[in-house]
Design an enzyme around this catalytic site. Sequence first.
Site, PDB file in Angstrom:
ATOM      1  N   LYS A  75      43.479  33.059  44.408  1.00 20.07           N
ATOM      2  CA  LYS A  75      43.613  34.201  43.438  1.00 20.07           C
ATOM      3  C   LYS A  75      43.497  33.988  41.988  1.00 20.07           C
ATOM      4  CE  LYS A  75      45.291  37.270  47.256  1.00 20.07           C
ATOM      5  NZ  LYS A  75      46.251  38.322  47.719  1.00 20.07           N
ATOM      6  N   ASP A 111      44.613  44.321  45.736  1.00 21.21           N
ATOM      7  CA  ASP A 111      45.948  44.350  46.300  1.00 21.21           C
ATOM      8  C   ASP A 111      46.895  45.020  45.521  1.00 21.21           C
ATOM      9  OD1 ASP A 111      45.575  42.182  47.934  1.00 21.21           O
ATOM     10  OD2 ASP A 111      46.006  40.404  46.816  1.00 21.21           O
TER      11      ASP A 111
END
Length: 278
Positions: A75, A111
């Site tokens: 990420k 997220d």
Amino acid sequence: MNVPDCPDAAAQHAYLFADPAAHSLSPQMHRAAFVHAGLNGNYTARRVGAADLAQAVADLRRPGVLGANLSLPHKESAVALLESLTPAARAIGAVNTIVHMDGQLRGDNTDAPGLLAALADADAPTGGLSVVLGAGGAARAAVYALRQAGREVLIVNRTHARAQALAAELGGRAAWPETAPWAAVTLLVNASSAGLDAPHDSPLSTFPALDPRALVYDMVYQPAETRLLRDARRAGLRAENGLGMLAHQARLAFAAWTGADVPVRVFLEALHAAADAP
């Protein structure tokens, strides 16, 4: 790792790049979303090691590819491989969604809003202190989201220097597990990988005494019942695994790729069906 050619050239393709990837339930969710939206598409989870990430991301520029999701450990490292970032992804410094737009790749972070939506579904307390366990890409999104929601955030990580660096960058405070003011904590979010495919592991060596109103939210969803969640329930606290967040972030990623607004229930139903499958 090259993105493979597909016999169905008319189909649209999306991927998950992670290491490991075999545990992921994302393919079941997104395939259900393609069916619900009436789109000819497919979603594949692929194990991509750190050394192969740059090539895997570059291959997303191919025709017919919508983009990809990223999970551990990619990420943060993927940020430098993209042409642009959404404001949230830039602020967080981590990307979980890549959107292919006419040969250009844009990084997003679903997220953060996915976590807030899942916490709202779980009726998380709004007052008190929030603790985030971890300091990686998922933790960055959690800290950003909770700070954007106006929460007071404490970051606890096994490597205290990483917690300090994250707090300095995104806000909040770092604390050692032994000295954190646990009795004031009304929300505990595990954003570390502790417990992933390891039901006896916990990010906390000893479960602390939290505010009786507290919600314990574990981003881990495989296994569905982690040691952290069992410890929380034994303490009389409400506890939720990461399936809700997974569904909400997936819905936002799917909309970014396709423009289709698929209800979150489609993702949740696919998740529960996959989780219950033998």
